[in-house]
Each structure stands twice: as C-alpha cells, then as structure tokens.
Design an enzyme around this catalytic site. Structure first.
Site, PDB file in Angstrom:
ATOM      1  N   ASP A 211      12.109 -17.536 -63.844  1.00  0.00           N
ATOM      2  CA  ASP A 211      10.692 -17.168 -63.891  1.00  0.00           C
ATOM      3  C   ASP A 211       9.858 -18.228 -63.174  1.00  0.00           C
ATOM      4  O   ASP A 211      10.007 -19.421 -63.425  1.00  0.00           O
ATOM      5  CB  ASP A 211      10.254 -17.038 -65.357  1.00  0.00           C
ATOM      6  CG  ASP A 211       8.854 -16.428 -65.474  1.00  0.00           C
ATOM      7  OD1 ASP A 211       7.872 -17.156 -65.247  1.00  0.00           O
ATOM      8  OD2 ASP A 211       8.762 -15.233 -65.781  1.00  0.00           O
ATOM      9  N   HIS A 224      -3.079 -13.173 -53.465  1.00  0.00           N
ATOM     10  CA  HIS A 224      -1.898 -12.364 -53.737  1.00  0.00           C
ATOM     11  C   HIS A 224      -0.928 -12.321 -52.571  1.00  0.00           C
ATOM     12  O   HIS A 224       0.286 -12.191 -52.776  1.00  0.00           O
ATOM     13  CB  HIS A 224      -2.304 -10.942 -54.144  1.00  0.00           C
ATOM     14  CG  HIS A 224      -2.716 -10.854 -55.575  1.00  0.00           C
ATOM     15  ND1 HIS A 224      -4.003 -11.117 -55.997  1.00  0.00           N
ATOM     16  CD2 HIS A 224      -2.009 -10.578 -56.693  1.00  0.00           C
ATOM     17  CE1 HIS A 224      -4.066 -10.988 -57.306  1.00  0.00           C
ATOM     18  NE2 HIS A 224      -2.882 -10.662 -57.761  1.00  0.00           N
ATOM     19  N   GLU A 254       7.177 -11.403 -62.065  1.00  0.00           N
ATOM     20  CA  GLU A 254       7.528 -12.704 -61.472  1.00  0.00           C
ATOM     21  C   GLU A 254       8.847 -13.222 -62.039  1.00  0.00           C
ATOM     22  O   GLU A 254       9.136 -14.405 -61.978  1.00  0.00           O
ATOM     23  CB  GLU A 254       6.411 -13.723 -61.734  1.00  0.00           C
ATOM     24  CG  GLU A 254       6.348 -14.154 -63.191  1.00  0.00           C
ATOM     25  CD  GLU A 254       4.930 -14.144 -63.726  1.00  0.00           C
ATOM     26  OE1 GLU A 254       4.207 -13.163 -63.484  1.00  0.00           O
ATOM     27  OE2 GLU A 254       4.567 -15.114 -64.391  1.00  0.00           O
TER      28      GLU A 254
END
Lengths: 334, 138
Positions: A211, A224, A254
């Site tokens: 992660d 983004h 993510e």
C-alpha cells in the site's frame, strides 16, 4: 389456476437468482435458471448447487458450459458456429490457391456470398448441404480469378481482425485499465486456483499486500495525474521484482497484491523488502528544494493449509496495518 | 444442538476414508475431520481405496479426482458396483471446478462436491451435510 400461480413463483425465484449471482438476464440464462427452479432436471440442479455451495462464480464461461451440458439445442448452435468457423478457415487457404492461378470466377464469389450470409442461421443439416455445394463450387473453380482472391483475402483479413479484437477484449476484462496488470477479479480467481494447487503439492504460497504511504497527500499535493504515474510506476517495479509464475495485481485504489507460489515467508518478506527499497530509491516528487520520496508499507503472509482464503488475506492485511503503525516504509509479516 | 445431532449421525455411519495422493491433503483433512470426532483412514489411490472398502466399507469417503493407478471417478464407479457400495456418502474433493467435471462426478455416483482449497467449515458442511450458519432455505 394452480399452474399459473406455480409458474409465477418460479419466475420470481428465477429473477431472484439472476440478481443474486449477478447474471445477465438473457433468454439463455433465463431458460437455464427456469430449469433449475422448475425442479425437473436433477442433474442440472445438483451441478448448480455444487457451484453455489463452493462459492463459485457464474461467469460467461461457466454459464456457457452449463448450457452446453444441459441443453442439446445449445450444443447444436455451438457445433454450427464451430463448423462455420472451420469452413471459413478452409476458405482462407483456398485464397492462396486462387491467387496463384488468376482465372475468372464470379459464380464462385456469389456462392461464397450466399454461404456467408446464411451460414449462421442454419440448422446443421442445411448447413452441411450448403457446405457441400460450396465445396463443389470451389473444386470446380479451383485456380481462380483476382476477383475471388481479393474478396476472400478481404474476408480472411476481416476474420483475423475480429479474432484479434476478441483476444484483446478477453485480455482487457482481466486487466486493470490504468496499470495494465491483473485486476481484482483476476486476483481473486488466481488466489483460489493457486491455493488449491498448493494444497495438493504441499508447497508454500506467499502473499504480499502493498500500500502506498500517504497516497491521498500525493494526489492532493501533486495532482491526480502524478498520482496515476506513481501507481503505474509501482506496478512496473512490482512486475520486475517477481518471476513469471508470480501474479501482480491491483487489489484496490492504492493497494496492490502479489502472489508468490513456492515461496516461504522469509523469501516473501525479502521480495517485499526489495520492492520497498527500489521504490524509495526511484520515486522522488516535487521541486528541487522540496523533494519527497514516495514510499510503501507492505504486509506478508503465507497460506496456512485449510485456512479460509478471506482469513489468509486478512492476515496479510493486518500485517500491512502493523507496518503502517510501525511508521510506514517497512515490511511486516503475519 | 442440531449440528451435534448431524455429527453424531455421521459418526454412527462409520469411519471416514480419505482418498488422495497428496500427503498434505490427507494430513489437513484428517486433522479437521478427527477434530470433529470422526475416525479417519487414508488411501493414496483408487486401487488401495477399493481394497480398503472391500475389507470394511466406510460410512463416508472424501475422494480426490486425479490420482495414479486408479483415479477418483474410476474408483467411484467400481465402488458403486460392489456389494454395499451404495452405502457410503461420497464427497468428491478436487481442484477441478468446471461444469463438466461436476456433472461427471454426480453421474458417477458422488453425493457431494468440494472445490479445493477447502476449509473446516466447507468440510463440515459437505461431509456431515450440515449447513453452517444457514437456515432451512438458501
């Protein structure tokens, strides 16, 4: 009156089943589940019940297989499609013969046209007749004109393009659009398959949950588009860090997952460490004065035979949580 | 508790025979089933399983598909032909998950089908016929 009430409730149950299992309400699927709830086909009911109780998926392949197994008309339709496909394949080969000779064959072209337009709607008996007529025509016209060659080469090209499109579409359904790696669905299917195989072989099966740290901040601060680049870059690093038989997948927004067959916990953790260090080294964001390294937290867990799969994934997730708690940018194992 | 009644009924049916060429599967399934109080025997292939059944017919059989010498389906067909071979509750337990295999298994005389990988809850549900955590209907 009673029969009407009965068939209404069967219809309700069919609709409920389609909804529950996320099955498209096509006529074929409706027929299948009507048979299931109608209760007359014990073998069908037994088979579908086995799939349900094993938490299996009613995807396109499974639904098609069920049709083929239990509906003879479906078998016929498939046989027709297969036969037509084989004939078209043969016709492709005739192109090469025809292009060498170069004589006139308008009639052959018309026969081909007739065949192509009527092939898919025909019953097998009529189809066989059509094929025989066409074979006779093509034998008679063997060594033919440019007209025929061009027409058939165009058909062959079109067939190849359609096949390519189909292959791409199938591939796309199993991949994540942004990163090009396996998507969540593929991960779930592969998890099951590998766990089943490893239960037989007795080998280790490792799982990494990866992660990105403070990903929301990355998106907020750098936008983004940058966030997407980070995701793509991490996917690339993960793919380079594993062997051919390993699976790298986008698990969530993510979060990434890596399946490592024949890899014990120690080796799994090592792979995780590699990834963590490479990413830290390669990803710097920001202006010259203000450089921030993007880092990841990683959780590792090896499959425990007989353990429910969701529990195994939860253990890896919990290890990931511990990595975050420990200050991030590290690997923890379950 | 109704679960306990089902488990007692399964035990009353007799011993459980695990037929699988994988030592890991035999170990794991054996551990789980013994944990439920069943008495468990093991066989590595269909041939050895058939011989064991002829000696003493088990109450339940956990049956793998792909095995050397004699595979699961061959064994199952042979079992159902022998005297008393109709009695055991046969649960196919295999990595083969497609429709063809499932249908073949039931046609050959299987009572239940488990897709590997299994866990304790799945074994309990299929071997004992106990729906864990579910009511009368689904």
């Amino acid at each position: 009156m009673v029969a009407t009430i009965e068939s209404t409730s069967v219809a309700d149950r069919v609709a409920a089943s389609l909804r529950r299992h996320g099955i498209p309400p096509t006529p074929d699927n409706y027929a299948l589940w009507y048979e299931y709830h109608g209760g007359r086909n014990a073998s069908l009911k037994h088979t579908i019940d086995a799939i349900i109780s094993n938490h299996g998926e009613f995807d396109e392949n499974t639904l098609e297989d069920l049709h083929l197994c239990f509906f003879s008309l479906a078998r016929e339709k498939k046989a027709i499609r297969d036969t037509s496909a084989r004939v078209l394949e043969t016709l492709k080969e005739v192109v090469f013969v025809a292009s060498d000779a170069g004589a006139d064959a308008r009639q052959f072209g018309l026969a081909l046209n007739d065949f192509a337009s009527s092939a898919f709607g025909q019953r097998i008996v009529n189809l066989q007749q059509l094929i025989e007529e066409l074979v006779q025509e093509s034998q008679r016209m063997a060594g033919q004109s440019e007209y025929v060659s061009t027409r058939m080469r165009q058909s062959a090209d079109k067939i190849e393009r359609l096949e390519q499109n189909l292959e791409e579409a199938l591939r796309d359904a199993s991949l994540d659009g942004l990163t090009g790696i396996a998507n969540r669905r593929t991960f779930d299917q592969t998890l099951r398959r590998l766990a089943g195989e490893t239960m037989n072989s007795g080998d280790d099966l490792g799982l990494l949950m990866v992660d990105i740290d403070h990903f929301k901040l990355v998106n907020d601060q750098w936008g983004h588009q940058t966030g997407d680049l980070v995701l793509q870059h991490l996917a690339g690093i993960l793919q380079k860090s594993v062997r051919g038989e390993d699976l790298v997948a986008r698990y969530g927004g993510e979060e990434f997952a890596v399946l490592l067959p024949r890899t014990d916990l120690e080796a799994t953790v090592i792979v995780g460490e590699n990834v963590r260090q490479v990413l830290r080294r390669e990803l710097q964001q920001g202006s010259a004065n203000n450089t921030v390294a993007v880092t990841v937290s990683i959780g590792a867990a090896v499959y425990d035979f007989g353990e429910p799969l969701p529990e195994w994934v939860a253990r890896a997730d919990h290890a990931l949580y511990c990595a975050k708690q420990a200050g991030r940018d590290c690997v923890r194992s379950a | 508790m109704c679960d306990q009644l089902e488990i007692d009924a399964a035990k009353a049916r007799g011993r459980c025979l695990i037929v699988d060429d994988s030592p890991t599967v035999r170990r794991i399934a054996g551990r789980i089933l013994r944990g439920f109080g069943l008495e468990v025997d093991e066989a590595e292939d269909g041939q050895l399983a058939l011989e064991a059944c002829v000696r003493s017919m088990p109450g339940t059989i956990l049956l793998d598909w792909n095995m050397p010498v004699m595979d699961g389906i061959e064994f199952l067909r042979a079992l159902r032909e022998t005297d008393g071979g109709d009695a055991p509750r046969v649960v196919l337990c295999t990595t083969q998950t497609d429709v063809d295999h499932v249908q073949q298994a039931f046609d050959a005389g299987a009572d239940e089908y488990i897709m590997k990988p299994f866990d304790a809850a799945m074994l309990r549900e299929k071997v004992f016929g106990v729906a864990v955590g579910l009511g009368a209907g689904r």
